[in-house]
Write an enzyme that holds these catalytic residues in place. Structure first.
Site, PDB file in Angstrom:
ATOM      1  N   SER A  82      56.613   8.337  62.912  1.00  0.00           N
ATOM      2  CA  SER A  82      57.670   7.361  62.638  1.00  0.00           C
ATOM      3  C   SER A  82      57.785   7.117  61.141  1.00  0.00           C
ATOM      4  O   SER A  82      56.986   7.603  60.340  1.00  0.00           O
ATOM      5  CB  SER A  82      57.378   6.034  63.363  1.00  0.00           C
TER       6      SER A  82
ATOM      7  N   SER B  57      57.579   4.121  59.606  1.00  0.00           N
ATOM      8  CA  SER B  57      57.086   2.791  59.245  1.00  0.00           C
ATOM      9  C   SER B  57      56.239   2.782  57.969  1.00  0.00           C
ATOM     10  O   SER B  57      56.013   1.734  57.384  1.00  0.00           O
ATOM     11  CB  SER B  57      56.271   2.193  60.394  1.00  0.00           C
TER      12      SER B  57
ATOM     13  N   LYS C  24      48.802   2.009  59.577  1.00  0.00           N
ATOM     14  CA  LYS C  24      49.408   0.991  58.718  1.00  0.00           C
ATOM     15  C   LYS C  24      48.480   0.777  57.521  1.00  0.00           C
ATOM     16  O   LYS C  24      47.405   1.362  57.431  1.00  0.00           O
ATOM     17  CB  LYS C  24      49.580  -0.340  59.465  1.00  0.00           C
TER      18      LYS C  24
ATOM     19  N   SER D 257      59.098  -1.762  60.258  1.00  0.00           N
ATOM     20  CA  SER D 257      57.735  -1.592  60.740  1.00  0.00           C
ATOM     21  C   SER D 257      57.353  -2.732  61.673  1.00  0.00           C
ATOM     22  O   SER D 257      57.384  -3.906  61.291  1.00  0.00           O
ATOM     23  CB  SER D 257      56.754  -1.551  59.554  1.00  0.00           C
TER      24      SER D 257
END
Length: 304
Positions: A108, A110, A165, A269
């Site tokens: 993704s 994010s 993250k 995100s």
């Protein structure tokens, strides 16, 4: 443990495969091979006896078939042969990805611009401690996540999914995000504007900034058309009472044994702002290197 978790846990599948092939390999060495040897010895003894009888009768014998008989009787069955071949390979892969390095693919946007879709990354599995494979239980304490680290972890709402993250807050930290700017323990994080950034996935421009978090300088994106926080997406997560929300600001106190995570693509995100904190038991490892991106080889290199 349901089927979805099992199928989503490659480490478990690899562990089962290693155990099955290992047991077969072990049994072959200490049991099946001895059985084949004993059967071959009986057959060869009968063959030799028959040849000796023929020789005594003056009949010439051919011993070349003796080797063929022995080779046929000692040959491993296909299922044992394949298991013995695969076991050391599977065991090596299991060891490497369980205790040293594990590859992941970024699915993704994010973490744009730090990581983009298609990046193939390596994750250090021992930076944050040695953990038991499959159970993910820490057995040797080596270190803890630090602010600014890019970390892979099990998604708290679905342990079959791996998320990546950036660590924003460690246990005990006070995290404030107001008007798209971070403050950690009442100390504002510094930002430097870098112009506009065209995100490939959405084909729209974002504001690009250098963010200096705990002396780790990296880049983040902001979308000026979005609010600081979308309250409609905030879940009722564990320790939710440690956070206070409004449309343009929220503050959280990170509980002990937990971490606060955010994506670098701040307005694209879903992270700790929405689904809560990451427990220590969910940690997989520290992302440190992009080793390939088939669409852009210039992506190869370290992660900031």
């Amino acid at each position: 443990m349901n089927l979805q978790v099992i199928l989503g846990n490659f480490a478990l599948i690899l562990f089962v495969a290693m155990c099955v092939t290992g047991v077969i390999w072990f049994l072959d060495i200490f049991y099946f091979a001895k059985q084949r040897r004993a059967a071959a010895d009986v057959a060869l003894a009968a063959f030799d006896g028959r040849n000796a009888k023929l020789a005594a009768e003056g009949i010439k014998t051919d011993n070349t078939s003796r080797h063929a008989i022995e080779a046929a009787l000692l040959r491993q069955p296909t299922w044992i042969e394949y298991s013995g071949s695969f076991f050391p390979v599977i065991a090596l892969v299991f060891f490497l990805r369980s205790f040293l390095y594990e590859p992941f693919k970024i699915p993704s946007s994010s973490m744009v611009p730090t990581l983009v879709i298609g990046d193939l990354i390596l994750v250090n599995k021992f930076t944050y401690g040695i953990r038991l494979p499959v159970l993910n239980k820490k057995i040797i304490d080596v270190g803890d996540p630090q602010r600014g680290d890019v970390m892979v972890f099990k998604y708290p709402k679905d342990m079959s999914q791996d998320y990546i993250k950036r660590v924003i807050g460690v246990p005990g930290d006070k995290i404030t995000y107001e008007n798209k700017r971070l403050t950690v323990n009442d100390k504002p994080v510094t930002y430097t504007a870098k112009g506009d950034y065209l995100e490939d996935e959405g084909l729209e421009y974002h504001q690009l900034f250098d963010e200096n978090l705990a002396n780790v300088q990296h880049q983040i994106l902001n979308n000026k058309n979005k609010r600081t926080i979308d309250l409609g997406q905030v879940d009722n997560f564990p320790n939710r009472e440690a956070c206070v929300y409004s449309y343009e600001k929220f503050t959280c106190i990170v509980p002990e044994g937990n971490y606060f995570m955010m994506g670098d693509n701040r307005d694209n995100s879903l992270d700790s702002r929405y689904w809560g904190f990451v427990p220590n038991k969910n940690i997989v490892g520290k992302a440190f290197f992009v080793w390939m991106n088939l669409g852009n080889w210039k992506r190869i290199g370290g992660i900031h």
